[in-house]
Design a protein around this motif. Structure first.
Motif, PDB file in Angstrom:
ATOM      1  N   PHE A   1      27.348 -13.953 -36.611  1.00  0.00           N
ATOM      2  CA  PHE A   1      27.421 -14.652 -37.959  1.00  0.00           C
ATOM      3  C   PHE A   1      27.069 -13.823 -39.081  1.00  0.00           C
ATOM      4  O   PHE A   1      25.969 -13.074 -39.209  1.00  0.00           O
ATOM      5  N   ASN A   2      27.824 -13.618 -40.096  1.00  0.00           N
ATOM      6  CA  ASN A   2      27.732 -13.008 -41.381  1.00  0.00           C
ATOM      7  C   ASN A   2      27.901 -13.909 -42.585  1.00  0.00           C
ATOM      8  O   ASN A   2      28.967 -14.765 -42.449  1.00  0.00           O
ATOM      9  N   TRP A   3      26.846 -14.112 -43.431  1.00  0.00           N
ATOM     10  CA  TRP A   3      27.416 -15.191 -44.722  1.00  0.00           C
ATOM     11  C   TRP A   3      27.799 -14.198 -45.931  1.00  0.00           C
ATOM     12  O   TRP A   3      26.995 -13.448 -46.236  1.00  0.00           O
ATOM     13  N   ASP A   4      28.675 -14.767 -46.404  1.00  0.00           N
ATOM     14  CA  ASP A   4      29.287 -14.348 -47.939  1.00  0.00           C
ATOM     15  C   ASP A   4      29.442 -15.429 -48.880  1.00  0.00           C
ATOM     16  O   ASP A   4      30.235 -16.224 -48.905  1.00  0.00           O
TER      17      ASP A   4
ATOM     18  N   THR B   1      36.806 -17.988 -39.381  1.00  0.00           N
ATOM     19  CA  THR B   1      36.029 -18.675 -40.648  1.00  0.00           C
ATOM     20  C   THR B   1      35.828 -20.027 -40.455  1.00  0.00           C
ATOM     21  O   THR B   1      36.683 -20.855 -40.516  1.00  0.00           O
ATOM     22  N   PRO B   2      34.594 -20.349 -39.896  1.00  0.00           N
ATOM     23  CA  PRO B   2      34.245 -21.895 -39.789  1.00  0.00           C
ATOM     24  C   PRO B   2      34.425 -22.571 -41.271  1.00  0.00           C
ATOM     25  O   PRO B   2      33.923 -21.955 -42.046  1.00  0.00           O
ATOM     26  N   THR B   3      34.941 -23.650 -41.174  1.00  0.00           N
ATOM     27  CA  THR B   3      35.299 -24.479 -42.158  1.00  0.00           C
ATOM     28  C   THR B   3      34.323 -25.569 -42.593  1.00  0.00           C
ATOM     29  O   THR B   3      34.505 -26.477 -43.443  1.00  0.00           O
ATOM     30  N   TRP B   4      33.962 -25.958 -41.333  1.00  0.00           N
ATOM     31  CA  TRP B   4      32.882 -27.376 -41.244  1.00  0.00           C
ATOM     32  C   TRP B   4      31.661 -27.136 -40.398  1.00  0.00           C
ATOM     33  O   TRP B   4      31.626 -26.395 -39.602  1.00  0.00           O
TER      34      TRP B   4
END
Length: 411
Positions: free
Chosen positions: A254-257, A98-101
């Motif tokens: 990459f998937n975006w939620d 989970t990328p956070t930045w």
């Protein structure tokens, strides 16, 4: 060199471009001297607006910025482990991240002013902070607060819009969220001036793997998706270092939620490279059929032991598959297969299992890479020509004619 040049250059040259601004410009080196001279937190520092700055309002303590591998602090609940090639690949490439930045540069055509910034991806408010990369001090990365509410992110976090007039803030003071202390230096105004009013694309994303270390990976629009280019955020002789992680055989997905990115690594390119020219007959009948390759991929690449519950001919497997089903995996813990119906706008991901409705009884293959008009897949018993005994696996170019849909494995 322009910012556009940096975005369009081949990715193997971008690491050098990324290194360039990480050397702190001469006027910003005064900050490092200030840190060394001042020791710990600097109290009641004078700002250029006159009087004393009120330093009682701290930066949010929940922010956990990227730290160097030599840093002393860890995110709560994580335990740093000794690294070797095997366990680093397992921690980084076999886990959902989970990328956070988001990591980005200002819009500039002046190479000497080229700087790097981060903003958090997981904030409930509409505007988030901007933090510039400072010097390494006692093994810790410095992240200076340029503004705590400067950035608006697009829904998928890839477009960064910076409000104007950041330099109207007269304060010399800033909070270093990397080292958790207040500092003061007039050169903070330069960062505000460089960044204000920009609208730029994300370049890289930071994530912290289960091994406790921080890693960086490029945005899919910034680098080819077939090259994960994962690098560990590290230190070498007091300077920033970017250590390559062996991502061979993997594709970054990459998937975006709702603005939060989910990052996975599919093993499909390594699987395809290893199996071109081979025959697999998983059920021991009728030779090497297309369905046998699907079974072999699910078993060996996804870690779901055969037989795994997908039975029948190719098209019937897709017809009978539920919208979502989950299997136990020896590699990923669990894998969920999501059923996707082919539409004119749908595009499969690398590693998806794609199905044709005809010729009867259909066909199935493993997607290697795809766009909206065509895709390449690994097919068994499709070329040279199809045979009752089966023909070896091969890379094949297709359009979407007669494609019914695909099963997309997620973990």
């Amino acid at each position: 060199m322009t910012a556009a040049d940096l975005i369009s250059r081949p990715i193997h040259t971008l690491e050098n471009a990324m290194q360039q601004p990480l050397s702190v410009p001469p006027d910003l080196l005064r900050r490092q001297s200030l840190i060394v001279a001042g020791g710990s937190t600097l109290l009641a520092l004078a700002g250029c607006g006159g009087g004393q700055e009120d330093l009682s309002q701290r930066e949010p303590t929940e922010l956990q910025p990227p730290r160097l591998d030599g840093g002393r602090s860890l995110t709560p609940g994580l335990r740093r482990r000794a690294l070797d090639v095997g366990n680093e690949r397992q921690s980084v490439l076999l886990s959902r991240q989970t990328p956070t930045w988001v990591y980005y540069t200002q819009d500039t055509t002046v190479v000497d002013d080229f700087r790097w910034y981060i903003s958090p991806l997981h904030q409930g408010n509409t505007q988030v902070g901007a933090y510039s990369l400072g010097p390494i001090v006692q093994g810790e990365a410095s992240w200076w607060t340029v503004s705590s509410d400067a950035i608006t992110l697009s829904q998928n976090g890839a477009q960064i819009t910076v409000r104007g007039n950041l330099d109207t803030d007269p304060s010399d003071s800033f909070y270093d969220i990397g080292r958790h202390l207040w500092l003061s230096d007039a050169s903070i105004h330069r960062d505000r001036q460089l960044l204000q009013g920009d609208s730029v694309r994300a370049k890289w994303y930071f994530f912290q793997a289960p091994n406790g270390y921080w890693y960086i990976i490029p945005d899919p629009q910034y680098a080819p998706p077939t090259a994960p280019l994962v690098k560990r955020f590290a230190e070498l002789n007091g300077k920033y270092n970017w250590v390559d992680v062996d991502g061979s055989g993997q594709v970054a997905l990459f998937n975006w939620d709702q603005g939060s990115p989910i990052l996975r690594f599919s093993p499909v390119t390594g699987y395809a490279d290893a199996n071109v020219g081979l025959r697999h007959n998983m059920d021991g009948q009728y030779g090497a059929q297309c369905v046998d390759l699907m079974h072999h991929y699910i078993d060996s690449a996804l870690g779901i032991a055969y037989p795994h519950g997908f039975t029948g001919d190719a098209y019937s497997i897709f017809q009978n598959a539920p919208d979502s089903s989950t299997r136990e995996s020896s590699i990923y813990g669990t894998v969920t297969f999501q059923k996707v119906i082919n539409t004119p706008s749908a595009v499969p991901e690398p590693g998806d299992i794609i199905f044709w409705s005809s010729p009867d009884p259909g066909h199935v293959a493993i997607v290697i890479e795809a766009d909206i008009n065509r895709f390449q897949s690994l097919d068994q018993n499709w070329v040279n020509p199809p045979s009752p005994d089966g023909t070896p696996a091969a890379r094949v170019e297709h359009n979407y004619h007669n494609v019914a849909g695909w099963l997309s494995p997620r973990w």
